[in-house]
Every structure is written in structure tokens, then in C-alpha cells.
Design a protein around this motif. Sequence first.
Motif, short mmCIF file in Angstrom:
data_model
loop_
_atom_site.label_atom_id
_atom_site.label_comp_id
_atom_site.label_asym_id
_atom_site.label_seq_id
_atom_site.Cartn_x
_atom_site.Cartn_y
_atom_site.Cartn_z
N ASP A 75 0.82 -1.21 0.00
CA ASP A 75 0.00 0.00 0.00
C ASP A 75 0.85 1.26 0.00
N GLY A 109 1.61 8.48 -8.00
CA GLY A 109 0.57 7.89 -7.17
C GLY A 109 1.05 6.98 -6.06
N CYS A 111 2.49 6.00 -2.46
CA CYS A 111 2.43 6.61 -1.12
C CYS A 111 3.77 6.36 -0.44
N ALA A 151 -5.29 8.11 -0.13
CA ALA A 151 -5.54 7.35 -1.36
C ALA A 151 -6.75 6.43 -1.19
N ARG A 152 -6.86 5.81 -0.04
CA ARG A 152 -8.02 4.94 0.20
C ARG A 152 -9.32 5.74 0.26
N LYS A 153 -9.27 6.90 0.85
CA LYS A 153 -10.46 7.75 0.93
C LYS A 153 -10.95 8.10 -0.46
N TRP A 154 -10.05 8.50 -1.33
CA TRP A 154 -10.44 8.92 -2.66
C TRP A 154 -10.75 7.74 -3.57
N SER A 155 -10.13 6.60 -3.35
CA SER A 155 -10.44 5.45 -4.20
C SER A 155 -11.84 4.94 -3.92
N VAL A 156 -12.31 5.04 -2.69
CA VAL A 156 -13.67 4.64 -2.34
C VAL A 156 -14.67 5.55 -3.03
N ARG A 158 -14.47 6.92 -5.85
CA ARG A 158 -14.51 6.71 -7.29
C ARG A 158 -15.13 5.38 -7.69
N LYS A 159 -15.35 4.49 -6.76
CA LYS A 159 -15.90 3.19 -7.12
C LYS A 159 -17.24 3.37 -7.81
N THR A 164 -15.75 0.67 -16.09
CA THR A 164 -14.92 -0.28 -15.36
C THR A 164 -14.81 -1.54 -16.19
#
Length: 179
Positions: A75, A109, A111, A151-156, A158-159, A164
Motif C-alpha cells: 500500500d 501515485g 504513497c 488514497a483509500r479515501k479517494w479510491s472509495v 470513485r468506485k 470499469t
Amino acid sequence: MAGSSHYIMPRAEFDDAPKLLIVISPYYKDIADNLLAGAKAEIEAAGGTHEVIEVPGALEIPTAIGIAERMSNFDGYVALGCVIRGETTHYETVCNDSSRAIQLLGLQGLCIGNGILTVETQKQAEVRADVNDQNKGGGAAAAALHLIALARKWSVARKGVGFTNDILMAGKTDGSSTA
């Protein structure tokens, strides 16, 4: 500045434990050991796991991170090492090039917490690496953890937005890809 203080953000929190790779150059072994102790303690305090690899010098740290990013599933990353000024311009090359390479990986991108010390003297390095003083190893781990949380906050968020692979695969019954 003597007596000045700086703000330290609260520890990042996670629902799922982050997995970090610590890439360290043990060129100055005692300093590296203190940086590593600080980084491990911070990652563990945040509930994360870690692996550690060693590379010969600070210039190899970004390359090892790039290889790990392509070939593994971390991660985030913690870069640890120390460069102490000598009598030649090699110091500037190592400091600038390792920092620039880490920054470029971050802009792609990844971390990464940068804990490569760039100092004038051994004493400055000892103070910065000491877990009971400046704890720059712990600070680098904390930086990586905060970036992972972001990164996890923003990836959620965008789901399910946009195209896709599931949408592209809709209607395919033979399991072949559309690409």
C-alpha cells in the motif's frame, strides 16, 4: 530554531491494515537502526504490517521502491537512509537525485514517506534518527500512512464511476477480454 515546535497530525486510522515496505540503506548502521525502529513502531501503532529490505545506498532506494511497486502489492513505502556531507559534490548528487526520484514516484501515485536524512554532521543525523528525539523514521512512516489513508479515501469515492472492466466485460460469455 531553539524552542520552536511544529504540529504533528493525529495518527492515521484504518479499517483494513495497510501493508508497507520499508526500504533502507544501512550505510550508517547505527543511524539506520534508529530510523528503522521509529518507522516500525509507527506502522505497528497504526495497526499496519511491514516488510524490510536493504539496499546499498540512498540512490538505490527509489529504484527498489519502483521495482516493488511493479512486482508486489504494498500500500505504501518508507524510504530510510542517511547522507552526510563529505568533501566532494557527491553529497549534492545523492541528496538531490534520491529526493527527486522519490518525488517523481509520489507524483505517479505511490504513497511514500521520505526518511532519507541529509545532514552536515554525524551528530545531526543521530539527533534526527533518535526515536526519543526527532524520530524522523517514525515521521516518514507516519507520512506514508497518511498518504495511504488519503488514497483509500479517494479510491472509495470513485468506485462505480465511469467505465470499469465489469462494464466492458458485460455481454462477454466466453471469458475473453475486450482489450
